[in-house]
Design a protein around this motif. Structure first.
Motif, PDB file in Angstrom:
ATOM      1  N   CYS A   1       0.801  -1.233   0.000  1.00 45.34           N
ATOM      2  CA  CYS A   1       0.000   0.000   0.000  1.00 45.34           C
ATOM      3  C   CYS A   1       0.833   1.283   0.000  1.00 45.34           C
ATOM      4  CB  CYS A   1      -0.944   0.005   1.197  1.00 45.34           C
ATOM      5  SG  CYS A   1      -0.111   0.196   2.797  1.00 45.34           S
ATOM      6  N   TYR A   2       2.113   1.201   0.347  1.00 42.88           N
ATOM      7  CA  TYR A   2       3.014   2.355   0.334  1.00 42.88           C
ATOM      8  C   TYR A   2       2.539   3.482   1.255  1.00 42.88           C
ATOM      9  CZ  TYR A   2       4.620  -0.055  -3.877  1.00 42.88           C
ATOM     10  OH  TYR A   2       5.078  -1.007  -4.754  1.00 42.88           O
TER      11      TYR A   2
ATOM     12  N   ALA B   1       4.626   6.679   2.112  1.00 41.90           N
ATOM     13  CA  ALA B   1       5.929   6.579   1.456  1.00 41.90           C
ATOM     14  C   ALA B   1       6.360   7.908   0.869  1.00 41.90           C
ATOM     15  CB  ALA B   1       5.878   5.523   0.357  1.00 41.90           C
ATOM     16  N   ILE B   2       7.656   8.166   0.915  1.00 39.16           N
ATOM     17  CA  ILE B   2       8.263   9.271   0.189  1.00 39.16           C
ATOM     18  C   ILE B   2       8.583   8.765  -1.218  1.00 39.16           C
ATOM     19  CG2 ILE B   2      10.249  10.816   0.061  1.00 39.16           C
ATOM     20  CD1 ILE B   2      10.410  10.527   3.167  1.00 39.16           C
ATOM     21  N   LEU B   3       8.118   9.483  -2.232  1.00 38.56           N
ATOM     22  CA  LEU B   3       8.201   9.010  -3.613  1.00 38.56           C
ATOM     23  C   LEU B   3       9.246   9.805  -4.386  1.00 38.56           C
ATOM     24  CD1 LEU B   3       4.342   8.793  -4.251  1.00 38.56           C
ATOM     25  CD2 LEU B   3       5.836   7.095  -3.171  1.00 38.56           C
ATOM     26  N   PHE B   4      10.292   9.104  -4.810  1.00 42.12           N
ATOM     27  CA  PHE B   4      11.390   9.708  -5.573  1.00 42.12           C
ATOM     28  C   PHE B   4      12.143   8.583  -6.287  1.00 42.12           C
ATOM     29  CE2 PHE B   4      15.871  10.698  -6.053  1.00 42.12           C
ATOM     30  CZ  PHE B   4      15.840  11.920  -6.680  1.00 42.12           C
ATOM     31  N   PRO B   5      12.631   8.761  -7.495  1.00 40.08           N
ATOM     32  CA  PRO B   5      12.643   9.964  -8.331  1.00 40.08           C
ATOM     33  C   PRO B   5      11.368  10.179  -9.129  1.00 40.08           C
ATOM     34  CG  PRO B   5      13.821   8.212  -9.440  1.00 40.08           C
ATOM     35  CD  PRO B   5      13.425   7.672  -8.099  1.00 40.08           C
TER      36      PRO B   5
ATOM     37  N   TYR C   1      -1.950   7.946   4.036  1.00 39.14           N
ATOM     38  CA  TYR C   1      -3.352   7.543   4.183  1.00 39.14           C
ATOM     39  C   TYR C   1      -3.868   8.140   5.485  1.00 39.14           C
ATOM     40  CZ  TYR C   1      -2.951   3.807   0.634  1.00 39.14           C
ATOM     41  OH  TYR C   1      -2.770   3.092  -0.526  1.00 39.14           O
ATOM     42  N   PHE C   2      -4.956   8.882   5.409  1.00 41.20           N
ATOM     43  CA  PHE C   2      -5.542   9.501   6.586  1.00 41.20           C
ATOM     44  C   PHE C   2      -6.766   8.716   7.048  1.00 41.20           C
ATOM     45  CE2 PHE C   2      -3.254  12.890   4.419  1.00 41.20           C
ATOM     46  CZ  PHE C   2      -2.537  13.447   5.459  1.00 41.20           C
TER      47      PHE C   2
END
Length: 296
Positions: free
Chosen positions: A58-59, A62-66, A172-173
């Motif tokens: 589900c990530y 998560a910090i998404l990079f690049p 996700y909140f």
């Protein structure tokens, strides 16, 4: 009183920022890409892991990079050279959510003041990677204040050549009452996807000022007119903002889960190919942005 605690639970290294005055805390998992594992404000749970909803699938936060979101079949071209990311989406051949979501981050520094607690963590890529053959360092600074949480991301290009990039965040909140919860954001353009959630086009679409959530299964993308997204539930209200010049939003509601993903991004699905929101970072240069979760 603000405190910082380091913990080890089930072989995971964690850092927890606490405000004992108002029963608030933020817990960061160093072994899962530096993600925000848990967030509580005044005793109310805002972000928490869900049963049978594993991070690798589900990530969550998560910090998404690049890149954020997806790259079609993992393929892209940069400076007339073709590259291939590994496919990590089971139902397609797409590459999903970047390269750092499962990396081990290390603590760089911690700071406590009278009105905040912060920790800076980092990951440096020094190994050769055929899909993204560039050296970089990514720093994440989490700061817990009386009424908000800030996440500052700094990317440094450690290489001798430029590289393309997009940044995103995937929290996700908690939302256990969709009927009485809603979003507010300004957008007059919507992203249209194909069956594999790859961007087909952007169309004119005026979003209602009050975006209702009842009876909606969302996996929708929007181009934002500004950087502010408000989220209201019967239990809490918050405002998510960004310092990025261009802002895009992805909303996702997993089936039968009391949560909603409100993903702030600087680009969209397949941005490495359609160039929407795509940026270049020159050799030895840095780029930074800050996401702020303000409790209302």
């Amino acid at each position: 009183m603000f405190t910082i605690k380091e913990k080890n639970e089930s072989s995971f290294n964690l850092v927890e920022l606490n405000n004992t005055r108002n029963n608030s805390h933020a817990r960061i998992s160093l072994n899962e890409g530096g993600r925000l594992q848990n967030l509580k404000f005044k005793g109310i749970s805002i972000i928490e892991d869900q049963p049978n909803f594993h991070y690798k699938d589900c990530y969550s936060s998560a910090i998404l990079f690049p890149f954020a979101n997806r790259i079609e079949e993992g393929k892209y071209t940069y400076k007339n050279k073709e590259y291939q990311f590994k496919s990590n989406e089971p139902k397609s051949k797409n590459a999903l959510h970047g390269l750092v979501f499962n990396k081990d981050f290390k603590i760089l520094e911690k700071e406590i003041t009278s009105n905040s607690a912060s920790v800076t963590i980092y990951y440096s890529e020094k190994n050769d990677c055929k899909s993204f053959p560039f050296k970089y360092s990514l720093y994440a600074t989490y700061t817990l204040l009386e009424e908000e949480l800030q996440l500052k991301i700094s990317v440094k290009n450690d290489d001798s050549t430029s590289f393309p990039f997009v940044l995103g965040w995937h929290p996700y909140f908690n939302c256990d009452d969709f009927k009485n919860s809603f979003l507010n954001f300004k957008s007059d353009k919507k992203v249209i996807f194909d069956k594999n959630l790859i961007t087909k086009e952007i169309v004119d679409h005026k979003t209602a000022s009050k975006f209702e959530l009842e009876n909606k299964h969302l996996d929708d993308g929007f181009v934002l007119e500004n950087d502010v997204i408000k989220f209201s539930t019967p239990k809490y209200q918050l405002e998510l903002s960004s310092t990025s010049k261009e802002n895009f939003l992805q909303l996702y509601t997993p089936k039968d889960k009391p949560i909603i993903a409100i993903e702030s991004m600087t680009g969209i699905s397949n941005s490495f190919n359609n160039k929407i929101g795509l940026q270049e970072l020159e050799a030895k240069k840095s780029y930074a942005l800050t996401w702020t979760v303000k409790f209302l």
